[in-house]
Design an enzyme around this catalytic site. Structure first.
Site, PDB file in Angstrom:
ATOM      1  CG  ASP A  10      -1.877  -1.141   1.132  1.00 58.18           C
ATOM      2  OD1 ASP A  10      -2.491  -1.411  -0.029  1.00 58.18           O
ATOM      3  OD2 ASP A  10      -2.002  -1.841   2.277  1.00 58.18           O
ATOM      4  CE  LYS A  30       2.488  -2.765  -4.301  1.00 64.03           C
ATOM      5  NZ  LYS A  30       2.155  -2.361  -2.778  1.00 64.03           N
ATOM      6  N   GLY A  31      -0.021   1.605  -7.338  1.00 69.07           N
ATOM      7  CA  GLY A  31      -0.866   1.721  -8.302  1.00 69.07           C
ATOM      8  C   GLY A  31      -0.749   3.159  -8.957  1.00 69.07           C
ATOM      9  CD  GLN A  40       0.474  -8.919  -2.507  1.00 71.77           C
ATOM     10  OE1 GLN A  40       1.199  -9.733  -3.090  1.00 71.77           O
ATOM     11  NE2 GLN A  40      -0.725  -8.721  -2.635  1.00 71.77           N
ATOM     12  CB  ALA A  62      -2.869  -6.736  -4.855  1.00 67.05           C
ATOM     13  N   GLY A  63      -4.554  -4.436  -3.608  1.00 71.27           N
ATOM     14  CA  GLY A  63      -5.630  -3.560  -3.793  1.00 71.27           C
ATOM     15  C   GLY A  63      -5.162  -2.268  -4.437  1.00 71.27           C
ATOM     16  CG  HIS A  64      -2.396  -2.074  -7.003  1.00 70.86           C
ATOM     17  ND1 HIS A  64      -1.641  -2.666  -7.729  1.00 70.86           N
ATOM     18  CD2 HIS A  64      -1.881  -2.636  -5.625  1.00 70.86           C
ATOM     19  CE1 HIS A  64      -0.822  -3.654  -7.140  1.00 70.86           C
ATOM     20  NE2 HIS A  64      -1.113  -3.493  -5.891  1.00 70.86           N
TER      21      HIS A  64
END
Ligand code: GDP
Ligand code: IMO
Ligand code: MG
Length: 423
Positions: free
Chosen positions: A13, A16-17, A223, A39-41
């Site tokens: 977190d 990166k997105g 991650q 993952a959550g971007h």
């Protein structure tokens, strides 16, 4: 033949997105090489906000080819939902390529993830409960189901039946849960197979051909380094290799094809789930970071634990990933904090550690050594150059660079694309 890897040097977190989306401007192909929909971007483009879990960030650009590499574990239903969600927002991505070798998260993996966390009780990892760990367990145990098995439903059925022979014993006898029916899984996956088959190819061949043709390929890590199975804070880690080395194994590309490795560093640190975190702040500073930084998980909605930036962790990540440059994110979140702390080492049993400690007992029990930096109160979210930042913010950034032994190529001061300083 420019290949560039982007990784998280902390516990994920880091933003990166957002940075993948910015770099995507110059890219032709973007590859996810490990992890799954844990993952959550979040990517913000103008007034639009995209939350991505499996598909690499960068899909705002229609010419980019997104690739899900060999090392990813794919939940086919989540992937199809994500594709449909993007199409509904006017972002159709028919050009998505999925590695035939990528393993799949099956319904029993999700059940086992939840059951194993409940079984661990207070010792739980705090996983995202998406079935990621159990899918990697089966991959290593050679019991996994791969994307290519969707291309031959007879083989798919045989493999599911083989896996269930063991899984159902565990579900019923150990966890006291109902057995799972192979027919139901096969039926469900027949529709996924029809939908995903056109996307399933040899992605290693494709990526290498793109590199041969002089195309720009970005490998987007999910991650972070401290969640890496080998190099992270084991057992409080994920079950894949988010480090830069994982990009080669997870996409079938040789190390000599990579020329840049960029670490996305958040100006403080967050962690979701259990495990040691020396600089954690369960006080007004942690609350400030959480509220101002909107530190709630993109995938699970859980509140992220927050703390001061930790230099031994950063130096460790520089080393383990062989970083060539760094990007600093969320500097704006520190605005309004009177005195900003920076952890420069740890103390444990009268010994001082400037590097990441060699064993976890030390990391668990150590006391952080801090240096204090004057904060700033000016709004920095519209700054376009380093000169527009208050001197205190510039000094904080320069000090991190000095201690990490590496420079930032960008400093991010807000969620949006244009809230970015190119150094
Ligand atoms: P990732 O998993 O590394 O892609 O990071 P996430 O997307 O899970 O979390 C980062 C969050 O911070 C997202 O909501 C981003 O939109 C947001 N973000 C990224 N960069 C900045 C920044 O410089 N300032 C602020 N305030 N938010 C940012
Ligand atoms: P992005 O890509 C933050 C954490 C979970 C848990 C541990 C193991 O958005 O940075 P898992 O479900 O992977 O078996 O959980 O890893 N975790 C993350 N934390 N960001 C992530 O991804 C994460 N993916 C997994 O919270 O502590
Ligand atoms: Mg995230």
């Amino acid at each position: 033949m420019p290949g560039r890897i982007l990784i998280g040097p902390q516990w994920g977190d880091e933003g990166k997105g957002k940075i993948t989306d910015i770099l995507a401007d110059k890219m032709d192909v973007i590859v996810r090489y490990q992890g799954g929909n844990n993952a959550g971007h979040t990517v913000v483009n103008g007034d639009r906000e995209l939350k991505l879990h499996l598909i690499p960030a960068g899909v705002f650009y229609p010419e980019i080819v997104p690739v899900i590499g060999d090392g990813v574990v794919v939940d086919p239903k989540v992937l199809i939902d994500e594709l449909d969600g993007l199409a509904a927002q006017g972002i159709p991505i028919d050009r998505l390529r999925i590695s035939a070798n990528a393993h799949m998260i099956m319904p029993y993996h999700r059940v086992l993830d939840q059951a194993s966390e409940a079984h661990l009780g207070k010792a739980k990892i705090g996983t995202t409960r998406k079935g990621v760990g159990p899918a990697y367990i089966d991959k290593a145990a050679r019991l996994g189901i791969r994307a290519q098995d969707l291309l031959d439903m007879k083989i798919f059925r045989t493999k599911v039946e083989q896996a269930l022979a063991l899984k159902n014993e565990i579900l019923v006898k150990i966890y006291d849960l109902p057995a799972i029916d192979a027919d139901e899984i096969v039926r469900e996956h027949e529709s996924y197979a029809a939908r995903l088959a056109p996307h399933i190819i040899d992605t290693s061949l494709y990526i290498n051909q793109m590199l041969d043709a002089g195309k720009e390929v970005l490998f987007e890590g999910a991650q972070g380094t401290l969640l890496d199975l080998d190099h992270g804070t084991y057992p409080f880690v994920t079950s894949s290799s988010p480090v830069a080395g994982g990009a080669c194994a997870g996409s079938g590309v040789g190390p000599l094809r990579i020329d840049e490795v960029t670490g996305i560093v958040k100006a403080y640190i967050t962690r979701v789930g259990s495990g040691p975190f020396p600089t954690e702040q369960t006080n007004e500073f942690g609350e400030h970071m959480c509220e101002v930084g909107c530190e709630y998980g993109t995938t699970t909605g859980r509140q992220r634990r927050c703390g001061w930036l930790d230099i031994p962790i950063l130096r460790y990540a520089v080393r383990v990933n062989g970083l060539s440059d760094m990007v600093l994110t969320k500097l704006d979140v520190l605005t309004g904090i009177d005195k900003i702390k920076l952890c420069t080492g740890y103390r444990y049993n009268d010994e001082v550690y400037r590097d990441f400690p060699p064993n976890q007992t030390i990391f668990h029990k150590c006391e952080p050594i801090y240096e204090e930096h004057p904060g700033w109160s000016e709004d920095i979210s519209a700054a376009k150059t380093m000169d527009e930042l208050p001197a205190a913010a510039r000094d904080y950034v320069a000090r991190i660079e000095e201690l990490a032994g590496l420079t930032f190529s960008m400093v991010s001061v807000g969620q949006k694309r244009d809230q970015t300083i190119f150094k």
